[in-house]
Structure formats: C-alpha cells, structure tokens
Design an enzyme around this catalytic site. Structure first.
Site, PDB file in Angstrom:
ATOM      1  N   LYS A 185      39.056 -48.399 -51.206  1.00 36.71           N
ATOM      2  CA  LYS A 185      40.112 -48.439 -52.236  1.00 36.71           C
ATOM      3  C   LYS A 185      41.264 -49.299 -51.726  1.00 36.71           C
ATOM      4  CE  LYS A 185      43.800 -46.531 -53.420  1.00 36.71           C
ATOM      5  NZ  LYS A 185      44.562 -47.675 -53.944  1.00 36.71           N
ATOM      6  N   GLU A 395      61.417 -47.095 -41.034  1.00 35.22           N
ATOM      7  CA  GLU A 395      60.677 -48.348 -41.204  1.00 35.22           C
ATOM      8  C   GLU A 395      61.158 -49.022 -42.493  1.00 35.22           C
ATOM      9  OE1 GLU A 395      56.497 -48.097 -42.307  1.00 35.22           O
ATOM     10  OE2 GLU A 395      56.068 -49.680 -40.861  1.00 35.22           O
TER      11      GLU A 395
HETATM   12  P1  NAD Z   1      51.103 -46.422 -48.779  1.00 35.22           P
HETATM   13  O1  NAD Z   1      50.898 -45.267 -47.865  1.00 35.22           O
HETATM   14  O2  NAD Z   1      52.051 -46.250 -49.912  1.00 35.22           O
HETATM   15  O3  NAD Z   1      49.715 -46.833 -49.464  1.00 35.22           O
HETATM   16  C1  NAD Z   1      48.594 -47.169 -48.674  1.00 35.22           C
HETATM   17  C2  NAD Z   1      47.341 -46.901 -49.483  1.00 35.22           C
HETATM   18  O4  NAD Z   1      47.271 -45.510 -49.772  1.00 35.22           O
HETATM   19  C3  NAD Z   1      47.311 -47.614 -50.837  1.00 35.22           C
HETATM   20  O5  NAD Z   1      45.997 -48.028 -51.108  1.00 35.22           O
HETATM   21  C4  NAD Z   1      47.731 -46.527 -51.800  1.00 35.22           C
HETATM   22  O6  NAD Z   1      47.246 -46.700 -53.108  1.00 35.22           O
HETATM   23  C5  NAD Z   1      47.095 -45.308 -51.157  1.00 35.22           C
HETATM   24  N1  NAD Z   1      47.709 -44.034 -51.530  1.00 35.22           N
HETATM   25  C6  NAD Z   1      48.990 -43.813 -51.918  1.00 35.22           C
HETATM   26  N2  NAD Z   1      49.152 -42.493 -52.219  1.00 35.22           N
HETATM   27  C7  NAD Z   1      47.957 -41.890 -52.000  1.00 35.22           C
HETATM   28  C8  NAD Z   1      47.493 -40.566 -52.126  1.00 35.22           C
HETATM   29  N3  NAD Z   1      48.294 -39.586 -52.557  1.00 35.22           N
HETATM   30  N4  NAD Z   1      46.213 -40.297 -51.794  1.00 35.22           N
HETATM   31  C9  NAD Z   1      45.403 -41.270 -51.353  1.00 35.22           C
HETATM   32  N5  NAD Z   1      45.775 -42.566 -51.235  1.00 35.22           N
HETATM   33  C10 NAD Z   1      47.043 -42.865 -51.553  1.00 35.22           C
HETATM   34  O7  NAD Z   1      51.478 -47.649 -47.870  1.00 35.22           O
HETATM   35  P2  NAD Z   1      51.794 -49.147 -48.316  1.00 35.22           P
HETATM   36  O8  NAD Z   1      53.166 -49.197 -48.882  1.00 35.22           O
HETATM   37  O9  NAD Z   1      50.667 -49.674 -49.110  1.00 35.22           O
HETATM   38  O10 NAD Z   1      51.743 -49.910 -46.897  1.00 35.22           O
HETATM   39  C11 NAD Z   1      52.814 -49.959 -46.045  1.00 35.22           C
HETATM   40  C12 NAD Z   1      52.613 -49.004 -44.893  1.00 35.22           C
HETATM   41  O11 NAD Z   1      51.404 -49.278 -44.211  1.00 35.22           O
HETATM   42  C13 NAD Z   1      53.709 -49.160 -43.848  1.00 35.22           C
HETATM   43  O12 NAD Z   1      54.175 -47.888 -43.460  1.00 35.22           O
HETATM   44  C14 NAD Z   1      52.999 -49.856 -42.694  1.00 35.22           C
HETATM   45  O13 NAD Z   1      53.565 -49.636 -41.435  1.00 35.22           O
HETATM   46  C15 NAD Z   1      51.639 -49.283 -42.803  1.00 35.22           C
HETATM   47  N6  NAD Z   1      50.668 -50.118 -42.086  1.00 35.22           N
HETATM   48  C16 NAD Z   1      50.167 -49.674 -40.894  1.00 35.22           C
HETATM   49  C17 NAD Z   1      49.261 -50.456 -40.175  1.00 35.22           C
HETATM   50  C18 NAD Z   1      48.688 -49.995 -38.851  1.00 35.22           C
HETATM   51  O14 NAD Z   1      47.670 -50.540 -38.432  1.00 35.22           O
HETATM   52  N7  NAD Z   1      49.283 -49.007 -38.179  1.00 35.22           N
HETATM   53  C19 NAD Z   1      48.886 -51.701 -40.685  1.00 35.22           C
HETATM   54  C20 NAD Z   1      49.402 -52.129 -41.898  1.00 35.22           C
HETATM   55  C21 NAD Z   1      50.299 -51.321 -42.600  1.00 35.22           C
END
Ligand code: NAD
Length: 495
Positions: A185, A395
C-alpha cells in the site's frame, strides 16, 4: 526530459493491481491525485478499502500456497528479479518524471538517486538470494539438525511518500526474493510509481498474485492490511505516530510480525577540530535541504562547537541561495516542491513556532512561488535554538535547519541523545578517540564520521528508540521476511 514531452508517454493509470490485473476499487470510489508541482490533478486513483485489501491478500495467499513463486529455485527467482531491475532502469526516465510530478522532488535526483537505488536494490536482493546458505547445527552424531530459512508467506508493505520507489523496493525486494507474496500500500500522496512497479514486475515474469498494489488512505486501506488475519508480516515505513498503531494492530489481530522504520530528528555534531570545515558546511546544508528536507535521516539538529559557530554559519548562509526552490521538472532544479499543502502548512507552522519560541531566523522562512499553484518553501535556518524548543524536538520533515551549540563532548552527547528518536547522527572531528568515543555514545542506528552522505544497499538502515523496530537493506533484511525452521533427523548409525 521536460514535463510536457514526458507526460505524453506516461502511464497515469491510477487503478490498483490485484492478481495481475489493473482494477478499480470494488466500491467504484476514487480520489484526485494532485501534483504539488503546480496543483493540477494528474489522475484518479482507486480508493481501496477492506474488500479490495481482502481480494489482494486472497490473491497473494493463493499464489503463495500453490508455489508459483515461493516454490521456484532461488536461482530462478534471481533471474526474474534481475529482469525486474532491468525494466526499472529501462523505464527510468518515465518513472523519475512520474515521481517528480506526484510528490515534487527534482527530476534530476528522482532519476539519479531514486530510480537507480530502486533498481539496484531489486538487483542486489535477486543476486543475493541464491548465495545465502542454510545451516547445520553442531549436534551429537546421533542426530542431524537442519536450520533452514523459509518465506513467511504473505507480506503487507505500507510506505510513505518521501522516497516512494526506494522505500517500497527496500521491502519488496528482499520479501519477493525470499519467495513471499506481497501486498503493497503506497502513500495516498504518491501512489503512481508503485503501480508502475507492479506493471513492470508482471512484465519481468513475477507471476500474477505475487505482487499486488492496493491504493488508498491509511485508515481505509492500510489498517485492514495491518489488521488482516491472513497477513503474516507487516513492514511499515512512516511516522512514529502511525508506526505505534501498526504494532498495536499486529497484536490485536494475528500477532503478525511487525517491522517499523519511523521518524527521526538526527543530530549532526561539528567539533572545532573538524578536519575540513567547508566540507562539513556543504554536507550539513546539502543534507538538510536534499529532497526538500523530507528525509527521515535528515540531520535537522546541527550542533556546532561554540568557538566556530559564527564562522560556520557565515559559510552556510553563503550556500543557501543555491537551494532556491524551482520547478522540479526542470533538469537543473535542486530544491522542488513539498508533497502537498498539508505538509507545506505543517512546515510553515513549525517555522512560526521557531519564531514565537525565540529562535533567530537567519535564512528563508517563507512560502514562495504560490502563483504556480504548487507547494514551495524557502530553505530555512534558525540559529539560537535551545534543546527545549519545538523545532529542536519534533520532526519537521521540511527544509528547516535548527542550529544549537555546545561546549564539550559530554555536553553534546547528552543533548544529542535527548530525543525520542535515534535514527542517524553525524560527528565531525580530527581526533580519532573523540570520533570513536562519541560514535559509541550516540544512540542511533547509523553514525557518520566526517561525512553525512555515504549510503549503500550493503549496510543496514534503521533506528534506535522510537525511530523503529528492525532494519531495512543488507542481508539482515532477509531476517524480516523469513521464518527460521529447525528440522531434527535421528541417525541410527549402522557402524
Ligand atoms: P505516515 O505515517 O502518515 O504514513 C505512512 C503510510 O502509512 C502511508 O502509506 C499512509 O497512508 C499509511 N497510514 C496512515 N495512517 C494509517 C493507519 N491508521 N493504518 C495503516 N496505515 C496508515 O507518514 P508519511 O507522512 O507518509 O511519511 C513521513 C514519515 O515517514 C516521517 O516521519 C519520516 O521520518 C518517516 N520515514 C521514515 C523512514 C525510515 O526509514 N526510518 C524513511 C522514510 C520516511
């Protein structure tokens, strides 16, 4: 390639890929895929929910159980994975422009970093899988104990929007190479390249049902995957807030394995005896502004030893104009658009909080290019940041650098570790003892010494503390997608 030229040959099909077919959501619902470059609607994307996820998981389960992929010899899967990697390279220009239009990063980096890294990752795990041996335990002569690795089964993958192809490939490559079936997803903010990857996987020969992509919003399409009773493992990259929910959902359902790569607030520490101040400045500035600051490992807390801070900042300010935002579809742009209006407003909100909490804004701080309809924010630097300020603790995920100061190694290690995160860190010093001592004391999954840019598929990537559980990349990633089985065989020796 320019946007207009490339757009003509691009596939904007926003339907999901389930069991080898492009399909609309079962409900018929869709949502607008909006480009942050100029606000235009690129296409409609399938708004999947429980029924679509169930169909994708059922397809993945059937494919796993009938061994159409899981039963192939590793060398056979290797050949297909390498074809998949080759096709990603062949379609590199198209994929890069798709990524740029979908989430705003400069096309030159989408091509040179994102496409190349994704293809390399697929190839590397393909090549690795027929070179990893199982084990035989050192047991008594009366028995033989085989320790074998088996694919876990159906792997759910949920990824964010900042490096859509790279984040997906870090998970799907080891999972597929190990023989699993996958349901991916992608983020609702950047679904297009994931869908194209699924097309290319089919073209490469990955059988139908083995690699499925369901598009949609997190609570509607992500949660059903994390809660599914027939998903054996959920691999998540995203925010710490949602990552915590993923572990809860795994526990609430079938206790599936949950691996999470989460947020960061990485410290970058520059001692006065830094061996090359110009390089340290270029790296500090380049790393926080790369990808518009939307990098989990961005060194967003810069600690500069008090005695060199003024000189450091003078050099840093001189570099800022070269990161001025511009249209990311142009070949020379180095700073593009933030992913959407929501993220832009979040970043502008953090900038406002920095000002109101008393930090000194010394560069940027404004939205720009609003007339384009896109989402652009200036590269921004705050000096005089103190550890308790919001911009030192949370962040931001945008082009905002918080500069702090310190007096000695003990002081800066205490400040650097004073964070809920522990993803990466940087240390700049000519003193080998200080370098090793500080690197050991830092609670972070990766520590960079006298650089912040090295990266390679051969090394693990992941965090301590609330930056997540588990590691992507390297041979260690196979641990996430394989079960370890012990088989005891009795030996009644005739001699
Ligand atoms: P997010 O957590 O909002 O979303 C990430 C994914 O989770 C998306 O596909 C989203 O649709 C899904 N999601 C959201 N709510 C959900 C739920 N209730 N149940 C299941 N899935 C759900 O994050 P974002 O804004 O897309 O990405 C930014 C974040 O990702 C930042 O905090 C960044 O640091 C992190 N990140 C971490 C790494 C790593 O390797 N540590 C790499 C890239 C990004």
């Amino acid at each position: 390639m320019q946007a207009t030229e490339t757009t003509k040959i691009m596939n904007f099909d926003g339907r999901s890929v389930i069991n080898g077919k492009r399909v609309a959501a079962i409900s018929g619902a869709s949502f607008d895929c909006i480009s942050p470059v100029d606000g235009r609607v690129l296409t409609q994307v399938a708004r999947c929910e429980v029924a679509d996820v169930n169909a994708a998981v059922a397809a993945a389960r059937t494919a796993f159980e009938d061994h159409r992929w899981s039963g192939l010899a590793p060398a056979q899967r290797k050949r297909v994975m390498i074809r998949f990697a080759d096709l990603v390279q062949k379609h590199g220009d198209e994929l890069a422009m798709l990524e740029t239009l979908d989430m705003g990063k400069p096309v030159k980096y989408a091509r040179s970093v994102d496409v190349n890294s994704a293809a390399n990752c697929l190839r590397w795990y393909g090549e690795a899988v027929d070179k990893v041996y199982d084990e035989i335990a050192p047991t008594p002569r009366t028995a033989l104990a085989l320790i074998t690795r088996e694919p876990v089964g159906v792997v759910g993958v949920i990824v964010p929007w900042n490096y859509p192809m790279i984040m997906a490939s870090w998970k799907i490559a080891p999972a597929l190479a190990a023989g699993n079936s996958v349901v991916l997803k992608p983020s609702e903010k950047s679904p297009l390249t994931a869908l194209r990857l699924a097309d290319l996987a089919l073209e490469a020969g990955i059988p139908e049902g083995v690699f499925n992509v369901v598009t949609g919003y997190g609570p509607e399409a992500g949660s059903p995957l994390a809660l599914h009773m027939d998903v054996d493992c959920i691999a998540f990259t995203g925010s710490t807030r949602v990552g915590k929910q993923i572990h809860v959902m795994a526990g609430q359902s079938n206790l599936k394995r949950a691996w999470t790569e989460l947020g960061g607030k990485s410290p970058n520490i520059v001692f006065a005896d830094c061996p090359n101040l110009d390089r340290a400045v270029e790296s500090a500035v380049g790393s926080i502004f790369f990808n518009q600051g939307e990098s989990c490992n961005a060194p967003s807390r810069l600690f500069v030893e008090a005695s060199i801070k003024d000189r450091f900042l003078e050099k840093a300010l001189a570099l800022v104009p070269s990161y001025a935002p511009a249209n990311p579809t142009k070949p020379d742009t180095v700073m593009g658009a933030l992913v959407d209006e929501i993220q832009m407003n979040t970043v502008l909100g953090y900038i406002a909080s920095g000002k109101s909490e008393g930090a000194a804004l010394i560069a940027g701080g404004e939205q720009v290019m609003a007339e384009t309809g896109g989402c652009y924010v200036q590269p921004t630097i705050f000096d005089g940041v103190t550890p308790s300020m919001t911009i030192a603790r949370e962040e931001i995920f945008g082009p905002v650098l918080s500069v702090l100061s310190f007096t000695d190694a003990a002081d800066v290690v205490r400040q650097a570790n004073d964070s809920v995160y522990g993803l990466q860190a940087g240390v700049w010093t000519s003193d080998i003892n200080k370098a090793h001592g500080v690197a050991r004391a830092l609670r972070a999954g990766t520590v960079h010494v006298n650089q912040y840019d090295e990266d390679d598929i051969t090394v693990p990537f992941g965090g301590y503390k609330q930056s997540g559980v588990g590691r992507d990349k390297s041979l260690h990633a196979f641990d996430k997608y394989t079960e370890t089985k012990t088989t005891w065989i009795r030996i009644d020796s005739p001699v």
